[in-house]
Write a protein that holds these residues in place. Structure first.
Motif, short mmCIF file in Angstrom:
data_model
loop_
_atom_site.label_atom_id
_atom_site.label_comp_id
_atom_site.label_asym_id
_atom_site.label_seq_id
_atom_site.Cartn_x
_atom_site.Cartn_y
_atom_site.Cartn_z
N VAL A 187 0.62 -1.09 -0.13
CA VAL A 187 0.08 -0.06 0.26
C VAL A 187 0.78 1.30 0.05
CG1 VAL A 187 -1.86 1.33 1.22
CG2 VAL A 187 -2.11 -1.30 0.93
N LEU A 188 1.73 1.50 0.91
CA LEU A 188 2.59 2.51 1.02
C LEU A 188 3.47 2.79 -0.43
CD1 LEU A 188 3.64 2.74 4.96
CD2 LEU A 188 2.11 3.98 3.91
N ASP A 189 3.94 1.85 -0.59
CA ASP A 189 5.00 1.77 -1.73
C ASP A 189 4.31 2.35 -3.11
OD1 ASP A 189 7.75 1.33 -3.07
OD2 ASP A 189 6.67 -0.38 -4.13
N ALA A 190 2.81 1.71 -3.35
CA ALA A 190 2.07 1.83 -4.38
C ALA A 190 1.71 3.40 -4.27
CB ALA A 190 1.14 1.09 -4.41
N ALA A 191 1.54 4.02 -3.29
CA ALA A 191 1.03 5.27 -3.11
C ALA A 191 2.21 6.29 -2.92
CB ALA A 191 0.19 5.41 -1.88
N ASP A 192 3.46 5.75 -3.17
CA ASP A 192 4.75 6.58 -2.66
C ASP A 192 4.65 7.39 -1.25
OD1 ASP A 192 7.27 7.37 -3.53
OD2 ASP A 192 6.36 9.27 -4.47
N GLU A 193 4.23 6.81 -0.50
CA GLU A 193 4.07 7.53 0.77
C GLU A 193 5.15 6.38 1.92
OE1 GLU A 193 -0.90 8.53 0.70
OE2 GLU A 193 0.00 6.59 1.99
N ALA A 194 5.57 7.50 2.74
CA ALA A 194 6.84 7.27 3.66
C ALA A 194 6.28 6.33 4.76
CB ALA A 194 7.85 8.40 4.06
N ASP A 333 0.70 13.30 14.38
CA ASP A 333 1.19 14.60 14.33
C ASP A 333 2.66 14.63 13.81
OD1 ASP A 333 -1.33 15.48 15.17
OD2 ASP A 333 -0.67 15.58 17.30
N ALA A 334 3.46 13.63 14.41
CA ALA A 334 4.87 13.60 14.33
C ALA A 334 5.11 13.27 12.49
CB ALA A 334 5.42 12.61 14.94
N ALA A 335 4.34 12.43 11.72
CA ALA A 335 4.31 12.10 10.45
C ALA A 335 3.96 13.37 9.96
CB ALA A 335 3.27 10.99 10.29
N GLU A 336 2.91 13.87 10.13
CA GLU A 336 2.65 14.97 9.33
C GLU A 336 3.63 16.26 9.55
OE1 GLU A 336 0.20 15.27 7.08
OE2 GLU A 336 0.46 17.55 6.68
N GLU A 337 4.43 16.27 10.57
CA GLU A 337 5.50 17.33 10.66
C GLU A 337 6.61 16.95 9.71
OE1 GLU A 337 5.41 18.63 15.48
OE2 GLU A 337 7.15 17.98 14.59
N PRO A 340 5.09 15.52 5.70
CA PRO A 340 3.56 16.02 5.38
C PRO A 340 3.11 15.75 3.77
CG PRO A 340 5.30 17.86 5.13
CD PRO A 340 6.09 16.58 5.45
N GLY A 341 1.71 15.11 4.06
CA GLY A 341 1.03 14.54 2.99
C GLY A 341 1.49 13.02 2.52
N ARG A 342 2.50 12.79 3.04
CA ARG A 342 3.40 11.25 2.63
C ARG A 342 2.89 10.25 3.68
NH1 ARG A 342 8.57 10.93 1.10
NH2 ARG A 342 7.71 8.89 0.08
N TRP A 343 2.13 10.44 4.40
CA TRP A 343 1.66 9.17 5.42
C TRP A 343 0.09 8.91 5.24
CZ3 TRP A 343 -1.40 9.96 9.66
CH2 TRP A 343 -1.83 11.40 10.01
N ARG A 344 -0.06 8.13 6.01
CA ARG A 344 -1.62 7.56 6.15
C ARG A 344 -1.88 6.84 7.52
NH1 ARG A 344 -3.88 3.89 1.45
NH2 ARG A 344 -2.49 5.17 0.24
#
Lengths: 402, 402
Positions: A187-194, A333-337, A340-344
């Motif tokens: 999921v994260l890899d396909a969405a290019d999220e960290a 909150d830490a992920a958004e810092e 930003p925009g690359r987490w879910r």
């Protein structure tokens, strides 16, 4: 409170050399619980814990703690054993990330952090064996009956750590558990999220279904007079997506992973089809509703085809295990810092040691991506910047939790 | 020219005692080719042939003939070997019916009839082994490599008949072959009919199909990102009835009798599904059209799912084998006389020795009902009046053929 990325990555690569595959370019690892490679890795970790000002302590199950010098601390970690042919990050990432956050917190005057590497998470003997013993879900009497596929018994395995092991660590000294892990899914890899902030570990139910048809000669039995058990099983499998449509979310999964036909001959109409149907979701009531949908479908198919359809529920249904709200909030909150925009937020479809600890203390989990979703294989990998991002999110979350 | 029903039934029951199951009420028989029971039964048949004025002759394959004293004769018969746990009528019915018709014809001054019991029709060693050797479809060199599942080799088997066996019988001395057999299917029994006049033995084609999906963790892989090989196989199976709708007749059959998933674990999305798809029909062009439908469906499914689907055609595709028109006519006219409105023309969905003989001479077949369609099982049975009706139809057909 910023982790040292180079120090973290150096330790992570160093851990990989214990049981590391020799093939050029391979990152694969063979570090089965209680093998020489596993115990040598735990000795190395104990040294690193000591260097970081943590007191190394192995418990009777082989779980290795690095205990902070404080009455209460946050426990972080995962496991350092691997599958027979495993990847370099499964478990190891969470242990070294925890060590790095503990060092960072200590250097920055942050909250006290203890570290743990649980033993036999990968189930050479049981499943999540070390954390099951520590959390009291498994007794040592029961564990002593476990035997690995190579014939090694659990008593033989723990005899190997007799000179290292001390007493059990009191869970009350920890005010929570935070586990970082690779996603082991796409999921994260396909969405290019960290980063993924885990909402909970999904529950699992499973039916073993048997369709009782009528075994017949495949040449002499007209189609209209057949009770073909495979045809009925295939119709059940094909009907499920529509039947589930108004019940499931995009994160719900179900799987028919095994089927056996009797007699299983090319020239015989199958008289019996046995198959597994497993479904997983983060919400117990959705698992219930799916179970009703399945029961209704089986009942309809039985009436329509005139074939009996029986099922046995697996003994080991697993309830969903939600993660602690405050932990999720701190991680989000830490992920958004940091990214930003690359987490879910996302559920964990796989089991982890965190499942066992949720009854003892507040628990949180963080995922980093798995390239192409691959895990339990030598090819398992994650981009190094994503590995570092995960540690940074952990450090900031710890700071927020205080 | 009326057969002696009592004499016929007495011989049929007598043959059953060779290898007959001991359980009270059981009609089951264990008379595997070349076993003591089989050879004792052939010795008994040889005596009966002699008594009927026929010359007993066993050929090098173990086929036992009862040769009429005439330059040319009609050959009738079937086989007297059984499955490991077989019924009392499969094969035996055709042999004893032939014997009774031969006796009846001789008493009534009818045409000369020779009788045969082929060896190993049930495939202890090959398949239709005796008639395959006699008809030249199988060489003795090839047969000598055959081994039964109990380890017995074909040379060991034929060593057992060394003192009984003579030379091959010249097929040119027969002007046709007529085989009576139980249907081994449910059609006549369900319709309460007494006789089936066989139009031909169906052809058979078979694909071994492999769906190449993507093996994944059943917890961490969302449904939308899966390439589940079993789901695709199930969709293929479920789509077939509609796809075949405008191609098939009520007598066409198709079967998926075997499927194997890889890795076949309850918690793993199947990465590969291998399954057999077999179809049978009396018309070669219909087999062709079905093959095109299947190929089109596999192609569509492959494009739609992005999964490769490969297939290997089995080496042993079997062409349909039509029965001789004059034989069918004689059997049909006789059936209408003996059992008006209680007979039908029908294909044979199963293979028989007659398939092997169709290249050598005109061939005809007649079926009697199997109760509930059961065969290759101790429960196999047919009502005695139907057994007698079959013999009466045979006798009248022989008279018509002259």
């Amino acid at each position: 409170m910023t982790p040292n990325a180079d120090r973290f990555l150096a330790d992570l690569h160093m851990l990989r050399t214990f049981g590391g595959d020799d093939a050029p370019g391979s990152k694969g690892v063979r570090r089965r619980a209680f093998t020489d490679a596993d115990l040598a890795a735990r000795d190395l970790l104990a040294d690193r814990f000591q260097e970081a000002g943590l007191t190394p302590h192995m418990d009777p199950a082989g779980n290795l703690f690095g205990l902070a010098d404080a009455e209460r601390s946050l426990l972080m970690g995962s496991h350092s054993d691997t599958q027979p042919e495993g990847g370099w990050l499964d478990g190891a990432y969470g242990v070294i990330a925890a060590l790095e956050v503990a060092r960072t917190a200590q250097e920055a005057g942050g909250p006290p952090i203890s570290v743990v590497s649980f033993q036999d998470e990968e189930g050479r003997f049981g499943a999540l064996t070390g954390s099951s013993l520590w959390s009291g879900k498994l007794s040592m009497e029961a564990a002593d009956k476990l035997v690995a596929t190579d014939g090694t018994t659990w008593p033989e395995a723990r005899a190997r750590i007799a000179d290292r092991a001390g007493d059990w660590v009191d869970p009350a000294r920890f005010n929570g558990f935070l586990e970082a892990h690779i996603e082991q899914g796409p999921v994260l890899d396909a969405a290019d999220e960290a980063v993924g902030v885990v909402t909970g570990i999904v529950g699992l139910r499973q039916f073993h279904i048997t369709v009782h048809g009528q075994q017949n000669h495949a040449g002499t039995t007209p189609m209209g007079m057949r009770k073909d058990a495979f045809t009925i099983a295939a119709r059940i499998a094909t009907a499920l997506p529509d039947r589930f449509a108004n019940v499931v979310t995009p994160q719900t999964v179900w799987t028919i992973g095994h089927i056996r036909l009797h007699p299983g001959s090319q020239s015989v109409v199958p008289g019996r089809a046995e198959f597994s149907l497993q479904w997983r979701d983060i919400a117990a009531d959705r698992l219930d509703r799916m179970e009703r949908v399945i029961n209704d479908l089986l009942e309809e198919m039985s009436v329509e085809t005139g074939c009996e359809i029986t099922l046995d529920k697996l003994r080991h249904d697993l309830a969903p295990m939600p993660m602690d709200d405050a932990m999720q909030k701190a991680l989000s909150d830490a992920a958004e810092e940091v990214a930003p925009g690359r987490w879910r937020s996302m559920p964990s479809g796989a089991l982890h040691d965190a499942s066992n600890l949720a009854g003892l203390m507040p628990v949180g989990m963080l995922f980093v991506p798995s390239i192409n979703g691959i895990s339990h294989a030598f090819e398992e990998d994650t981009k190094e910047p994503d590995l570092v991002t995960g540690v940074e999110v952990l450090a900031r979350a710890v700071q927020r939790l205080g």
